[in-house]
Design a protein around this motif. Structure first.
Motif, PDB file in Angstrom:
ATOM      1  N   ARG A   8       0.844  -1.212   0.000  1.00 50.90           N
ATOM      2  CA  ARG A   8       0.000   0.000   0.000  1.00 50.90           C
ATOM      3  C   ARG A   8       0.876   1.257   0.000  1.00 50.90           C
ATOM      4  O   ARG A   8       0.593   2.236  -0.697  1.00 50.90           O
ATOM      5  N   ALA A   9       1.950   1.213   0.820  1.00 47.79           N
ATOM      6  CA  ALA A   9       2.828   2.395   0.919  1.00 47.79           C
ATOM      7  C   ALA A   9       3.429   2.718  -0.453  1.00 47.79           C
ATOM      8  O   ALA A   9       3.492   3.879  -0.869  1.00 47.79           O
ATOM      9  N   GLY A  10       3.853   1.690  -1.182  1.00 51.22           N
ATOM     10  CA  GLY A  10       4.411   1.914  -2.519  1.00 51.22           C
ATOM     11  C   GLY A  10       3.365   2.447  -3.474  1.00 51.22           C
ATOM     12  O   GLY A  10       3.662   3.260  -4.363  1.00 51.22           O
ATOM     13  N   TYR A  11       2.121   2.024  -3.272  1.00 48.32           N
ATOM     14  CA  TYR A  11       1.026   2.464  -4.156  1.00 48.32           C
ATOM     15  C   TYR A  11       0.841   3.989  -4.078  1.00 48.32           C
ATOM     16  O   TYR A  11       0.423   4.616  -5.063  1.00 48.32           O
ATOM     17  N   ALA A  12       1.166   4.569  -2.926  1.00 47.64           N
ATOM     18  CA  ALA A  12       1.026   6.035  -2.814  1.00 47.64           C
ATOM     19  C   ALA A  12       1.877   6.733  -3.878  1.00 47.64           C
ATOM     20  O   ALA A  12       1.453   7.723  -4.489  1.00 47.64           O
ATOM     21  N   GLU A  13       3.092   6.199  -4.123  1.00 49.69           N
ATOM     22  CA  GLU A  13       3.960   6.837  -5.123  1.00 49.69           C
ATOM     23  C   GLU A  13       3.441   6.572  -6.545  1.00 49.69           C
ATOM     24  O   GLU A  13       3.676   7.366  -7.461  1.00 49.69           O
ATOM     25  N   VAL A  14       2.723   5.451  -6.746  1.00 51.27           N
ATOM     26  CA  VAL A  14       2.097   5.197  -8.055  1.00 51.27           C
ATOM     27  C   VAL A  14       1.013   6.249  -8.296  1.00 51.27           C
ATOM     28  O   VAL A  14       0.972   6.912  -9.346  1.00 51.27           O
ATOM     29  N   ALA A  15       0.142   6.420  -7.297  1.00 51.99           N
ATOM     30  CA  ALA A  15      -0.943   7.401  -7.422  1.00 51.99           C
ATOM     31  C   ALA A  15      -0.376   8.803  -7.643  1.00 51.99           C
ATOM     32  O   ALA A  15      -0.983   9.635  -8.340  1.00 51.99           O
ATOM     33  N   LYS A  16       0.798   9.052  -7.052  1.00 49.11           N
ATOM     34  CA  LYS A  16       1.432  10.376  -7.185  1.00 49.11           C
ATOM     35  C   LYS A  16       1.595  10.792  -8.648  1.00 49.11           C
ATOM     36  O   LYS A  16       1.347  11.955  -8.992  1.00 49.11           O
ATOM     37  N   TYR A  17       1.996   9.839  -9.512  1.00 56.13           N
ATOM     38  CA  TYR A  17       2.212  10.215 -10.922  1.00 56.13           C
ATOM     39  C   TYR A  17       0.908  10.700 -11.561  1.00 56.13           C
ATOM     40  O   TYR A  17       0.911  11.627 -12.371  1.00 56.13           O
ATOM     41  N   GLY A  18      -0.209  10.064 -11.193  1.00 53.05           N
ATOM     42  CA  GLY A  18      -1.497  10.519 -11.705  1.00 53.05           C
ATOM     43  C   GLY A  18      -1.807  11.914 -11.201  1.00 53.05           C
ATOM     44  O   GLY A  18      -2.261  12.786 -11.967  1.00 53.05           O
ATOM     45  N   LEU A  19      -1.529  12.134  -9.916  1.00 54.26           N
ATOM     46  CA  LEU A  19      -1.874  13.422  -9.315  1.00 54.26           C
ATOM     47  C   LEU A  19      -0.981  14.554  -9.810  1.00 54.26           C
ATOM     48  O   LEU A  19      -1.395  15.719  -9.837  1.00 54.26           O
ATOM     49  N   ILE A  20       0.240  14.221 -10.217  1.00 56.90           N
ATOM     50  CA  ILE A  20       1.135  15.288 -10.710  1.00 56.90           C
ATOM     51  C   ILE A  20       0.592  15.839 -12.035  1.00 56.90           C
ATOM     52  O   ILE A  20       0.263  17.021 -12.124  1.00 56.90           O
ATOM     53  N   ASP A  21       0.480  14.954 -13.036  1.00 57.54           N
ATOM     54  CA  ASP A  21       0.061  15.487 -14.356  1.00 57.54           C
ATOM     55  C   ASP A  21      -0.596  14.438 -15.250  1.00 57.54           C
ATOM     56  O   ASP A  21      -0.631  14.606 -16.467  1.00 57.54           O
ATOM     57  N   LYS A  22      -1.111  13.338 -14.653  1.00 54.25           N
ATOM     58  CA  LYS A  22      -1.740  12.290 -15.469  1.00 54.25           C
ATOM     59  C   LYS A  22      -3.124  11.940 -14.919  1.00 54.25           C
ATOM     60  O   LYS A  22      -3.322  10.864 -14.344  1.00 54.25           O
ATOM     61  N   PRO A  23      -4.091  12.844 -15.112  1.00 55.56           N
ATOM     62  CA  PRO A  23      -5.421  12.586 -14.550  1.00 55.56           C
ATOM     63  C   PRO A  23      -6.044  11.301 -15.086  1.00 55.56           C
ATOM     64  O   PRO A  23      -6.779  10.620 -14.354  1.00 55.56           O
ATOM     65  N   ASP A  24      -5.747  10.928 -16.354  1.00 56.81           N
ATOM     66  CA  ASP A  24      -6.309   9.678 -16.895  1.00 56.81           C
ATOM     67  C   ASP A  24      -5.755   8.472 -16.152  1.00 56.81           C
ATOM     68  O   ASP A  24      -6.458   7.483 -15.930  1.00 56.81           O
ATOM     69  N   PHE A  25      -4.480   8.552 -15.804  1.00 54.09           N
ATOM     70  CA  PHE A  25      -3.861   7.449 -15.062  1.00 54.09           C
ATOM     71  C   PHE A  25      -4.499   7.351 -13.672  1.00 54.09           C
ATOM     72  O   PHE A  25      -4.785   6.250 -13.188  1.00 54.09           O
ATOM     73  N   PHE A  26      -4.753   8.489 -13.031  1.00 53.53           N
ATOM     74  CA  PHE A  26      -5.394   8.452 -11.711  1.00 53.53           C
ATOM     75  C   PHE A  26      -6.782   7.808 -11.818  1.00 53.53           C
ATOM     76  O   PHE A  26      -7.156   6.960 -11.000  1.00 53.53           O
ATOM     77  N   ALA A  27      -7.515   8.186 -12.856  1.00 52.27           N
ATOM     78  CA  ALA A  27      -8.858   7.608 -13.043  1.00 52.27           C
ATOM     79  C   ALA A  27      -8.760   6.100 -13.313  1.00 52.27           C
ATOM     80  O   ALA A  27      -9.571   5.302 -12.829  1.00 52.27           O
ATOM     81  N   TRP A  28      -7.737   5.699 -14.094  1.00 54.78           N
ATOM     82  CA  TRP A  28      -7.508   4.259 -14.369  1.00 54.78           C
ATOM     83  C   TRP A  28      -7.219   3.517 -13.055  1.00 54.78           C
ATOM     84  O   TRP A  28      -7.730   2.425 -12.813  1.00 54.78           O
ATOM     85  N   LEU A  29      -6.412   4.154 -12.194  1.00 57.85           N
ATOM     86  CA  LEU A  29      -6.090   3.529 -10.902  1.00 57.85           C
ATOM     87  C   LEU A  29      -7.342   3.394 -10.033  1.00 57.85           C
ATOM     88  O   LEU A  29      -7.524   2.383  -9.343  1.00 57.85           O
ATOM     89  N   GLU A  30      -8.196   4.406 -10.072  1.00 57.06           N
ATOM     90  CA  GLU A  30      -9.431   4.322  -9.274  1.00 57.06           C
ATOM     91  C   GLU A  30     -10.235   3.082  -9.674  1.00 57.06           C
ATOM     92  O   GLU A  30     -10.874   2.443  -8.842  1.00 57.06           O
ATOM     93  N   LYS A  31     -10.177   2.731 -10.984  1.00 56.22           N
ATOM     94  CA  LYS A  31     -10.927   1.559 -11.473  1.00 56.22           C
ATOM     95  C   LYS A  31     -10.175   0.248 -11.267  1.00 56.22           C
ATOM     96  O   LYS A  31     -10.787  -0.788 -11.038  1.00 56.22           O
TER      97      LYS A  31
END
Ligand SMILES: NC(=O)c1ccc[n+]([C@@H]2O[C@H](COP(=O)([O-])OP(=O)(O)OC[C@H]3O[C@@H](n4cnc5c(N)ncnc54)[C@H](O)[C@@H]3O)[C@@H](O)[C@H]2O)c1
Ligand SMILES: O=C(O)C(=O)C[C@@H](O)[C@H](O)[C@H](O)COP(=O)(O)O
Ligand SMILES: [Zn+2]
Length: 377
Positions: A190-213
């Motif tokens: 889970r802790a590592g996943y925070a850094e994955v989500a970070k890339y979406g939050l920086i400048d990849k909103p589609d990636f963040f939405a993909w992660l939500e799914k």
């Protein structure tokens, strides 16, 4: 980035085109079995010193030894205690002494087999022994596979703050075996996943939405895990190539870290209370909430970030950290040691919404103080 169709079982390779410091990231389930061949191809005839921690050694050192023996690569192993406190001067000395005692030459390599703690420490040693040896990353935590093994930031902590002593030293090769993540504890995944989500939050909103799914599939393993790791490495590689030594844009990779690092220092790097990725998760929520307070981002976006991180089981509030925290003044004081500080002025990574982060060097400390006081109450 093709996040719609994910091919079963496919490995991925990501290039980090940094001129004479260019390297490849191999992302593949089972890649550890080919580590000998991959290393021999990149650094023919090199001997290696493996730096690892006791937990990782128990699970995966035997496989690395077998892979090196198969290709005739000579090796020494230095096993350190697991955990953030290992990123210290004392353990740096242990590593440097052991590598010198083993008479490794400049053309030989230090291999980091472990998470970000081992990678940061071993990379620092590789950067200073004989004024710079080769360095190979074999990241075994999710955090290390998506973030710390790429980009060449190495170092140790100080009671004054996180990563305050270190060097930039790029690896020659990164071997990310995604199957080794099956032995990682759920909390560390889970802790590592925070850094994955970070890339979406920086400048990849589609990636963040993909992660939500798709986050559950990323946790379960399989092609979505490989995809999330590859997208993360591509995102990081792009930023590092544009700004290797963080004179500008690379600071975006610090989203959530100004708060997070202060929290890690405030909890004395005690992993039973807070590990790095958890500090980043709380820090990213605080960055979005603070951006909302400054009328930059909507409250809905801040709530969406918190909801997703909470859904995967990450802490998102200061009150989620067990054992109490120092007052706002002390946290602000710790932030003053951040490496992004310029002539005493704090730099924050703020946001205008999901995937719209930016670098802000004009944040009034009084606002941060008031915000933290509120959050601590
Ligand atoms: N250099 C960078 O760019 C960068 C980027 C992000 C984080 N970091 C640093 O990385 C560190 C955090 O890294 P981390 O989260 O990997 O922590 P870590 O290295 O402490 O690893 C987490 C825990 O998981 C265990 N572990 C690792 N791989 C395992 C496996 N496959 N199976 C079972 N157990 C395993 C470790 O023994 C440890 O107890 C922090 O010090 C942070 O500052 C550096
Ligand atoms: O690679 C970077 O640049 C990052 O900021 C990645 C961060 O996730 C990482 O935690 C890094 O070690 C923080 O860097 P620091 O310069 O703030 O110590
Ligand atoms: Zn980080």
């Amino acid at each position: 980035m093709n996040m719609q169709q994910v091919e079963a079982g496919a490995g991925r390779r990501v290039q980090v085109p940094l001129g004479e410091r260019a390297y490849e990231i191999v992302i593949e389930p089972g890649a550890l079995r080919n580590a000998g061949a991959l290393i021999a191809r990149r650094l023919p005839k090199a001997r290696v010193a493996i730096i690892t921690d006791a937990t990782v050694a128990g699970f995966h050192l035997g496989s690395l030894h077998a892979a090196l023996d198969e290709t005739g690569i000579g090796h020494e192993t230095i096993t350190l205690p697991a955990g953030e406190k290992t990123k210290s001067f004392a353990h740096l000395i242990d590593v440097v002494d052991a590598v010198l005692a083993a008479r490794l030459e400049r053309g030989d390599a230090i291999v980091a087999l472990g998470g970000g703690v081992i990678g940061d420490l071993a990379g620092f040693a590789a950067g200073i022994v004989r004024r710079g040896m080769h360095f190979i990353q074999v990241p075994t935590s999710l955090l290390a596979q998506v973030d710390s093994s790429v980009g060449g930031k190495t170092g140790i902590n100080s009671p004054h703050g996180k990563n305050l002593v270190g060097v930039f030293h790029q690896p020659s090769l990164v071997i990310a075996d995604t199957a080794v993540l099956d032995t990682l504890s759920p909390r560390e995944f889970r802790a590592g996943y925070a850094e994955v989500a970070k890339y979406g939050l920086i400048d990849k909103p589609d990636f963040f939405a993909w992660l939500e799914k798709n986050w559950q599939r990323v946790f379960d393993g399989g092609p979505e895990r490989v995809e999330a790791i590859a997208v993360s490495c591509e995102a990081k590689a792009e930023v590092v190539v544009a700004d290797e030594r963080e004179s500008g844009r690379r600071a975006l990779l610090n989203l959530g870290h100004t708060f997070g690092h202060a929290l890690e220092a405030a909890t004395e790097y005690d992993g039973s209370r807070l590990v790095h990725g958890e500090g980043v998760a709380i820090g990213m929520v605080l960055a979005h909430e603070f951006s909302n307070r400054m009328n930059l981002a909507s409250a809905d976006d801040a709530a969406r970030v918190a909801a997703h991180l909470r859904q995967v089981g990450l802490p998102t509030r200061l009150s989620d950290i067990p054992g109490g925290l120092p007052p706002a003044e002390r946290l602000l004081d710790l932030m003053g040691q951040d490496k992004k500080v310029v002539r005493g002025r704090l730099t924050f990574i703020l946001t205008r919404g999901i995937g719209q982060s930016f670098i802000a060097d004009d944040v009034p400390p009084a606002e941060v103080h008031a915000f933290l006081k509120e959050k601590l109450a």
